[in-house]
Design a protein around this motif. Structure first.
Motif, PDB file in Angstrom:
ATOM      1  N   ASN A  24       0.828  -1.195   0.000  1.00 46.31           N
ATOM      2  CA  ASN A  24       0.000   0.000   0.000  1.00 46.31           C
ATOM      3  C   ASN A  24       0.875   1.263   0.000  1.00 46.31           C
ATOM      4  OD1 ASN A  24      -2.482   1.345  -0.033  1.00 46.31           O
ATOM      5  ND2 ASN A  24      -2.459   1.580   2.185  1.00 46.31           N
ATOM      6  N   TYR A  35      -5.178   2.424  -0.219  1.00 45.83           N
ATOM      7  CA  TYR A  35      -6.258   1.438  -0.127  1.00 45.83           C
ATOM      8  C   TYR A  35      -6.301   0.830   1.271  1.00 45.83           C
ATOM      9  CZ  TYR A  35      -6.354   1.442  -5.246  1.00 45.83           C
ATOM     10  OH  TYR A  35      -6.462   1.809  -6.556  1.00 45.83           O
ATOM     11  N   GLN A  39      -8.294  -4.499   0.495  1.00 43.90           N
ATOM     12  CA  GLN A  39      -8.341  -4.176  -0.933  1.00 43.90           C
ATOM     13  C   GLN A  39      -6.988  -4.415  -1.591  1.00 43.90           C
ATOM     14  OE1 GLN A  39     -11.210  -3.664  -2.422  1.00 43.90           O
ATOM     15  NE2 GLN A  39     -12.132  -3.856  -0.413  1.00 43.90           N
ATOM     16  N   ARG A  42      -6.815  -7.983  -2.424  1.00 41.18           N
ATOM     17  CA  ARG A  42      -7.612  -8.311  -3.621  1.00 41.18           C
ATOM     18  C   ARG A  42      -6.881  -7.904  -4.894  1.00 41.18           C
ATOM     19  NH1 ARG A  42     -13.843  -7.041  -1.806  1.00 41.18           N
ATOM     20  NH2 ARG A  42     -13.640  -8.107   0.180  1.00 41.18           N
ATOM     21  N   ILE A  43      -6.224  -6.744  -4.853  1.00 44.37           N
ATOM     22  CA  ILE A  43      -5.452  -6.294  -6.015  1.00 44.37           C
ATOM     23  C   ILE A  43      -4.324  -7.289  -6.305  1.00 44.37           C
ATOM     24  CG2 ILE A  43      -3.846  -4.515  -6.835  1.00 44.37           C
ATOM     25  CD1 ILE A  43      -5.597  -2.493  -5.224  1.00 44.37           C
ATOM     26  N   LYS A  46      -5.586 -10.430  -7.924  1.00 46.53           N
ATOM     27  CA  LYS A  46      -5.879 -10.234  -9.349  1.00 46.53           C
ATOM     28  C   LYS A  46      -4.614 -10.212 -10.191  1.00 46.53           C
ATOM     29  CE  LYS A  46     -10.337  -8.052  -8.937  1.00 46.53           C
ATOM     30  NZ  LYS A  46     -11.217  -6.959  -9.356  1.00 46.53           N
TER      31      LYS A  46
END
Length: 60
Positions: A24, A35, A39, A42-43, A46
């Motif tokens: 972050n 974020y 989150q 999650r990034i 992905k």
């Protein structure tokens, strides 16, 4: 992702482990956005980054 591949120590962190707060901080420095830790996870998912798990040591 290229920045993460360079390693955490290159970005001024002690130790080579990437944590969500560290990721972050890099995102905030590079892009000016921040974020929540969930989150960031999650990034990373992905981007096909997986959680780093310590290796088990064999006890004898």
């Amino acid at each position: 992702m290229t920045e993460l591949n360079k390693g955490a120590e290159l970005h001024g962190f002690s130790g080579a482990i990437w944590t969500r707060p560290r990721v972050n901080e890099v995102i905030k420095t590079l892009f000016g956005v921040s974020y929540e830790p969930s989150q960031v996870g999650r990034i990373l998912t992905k981007l096909s980054w997986r959680r780093q798990k310590p290796q088990r040591k064999v006890s004898q």
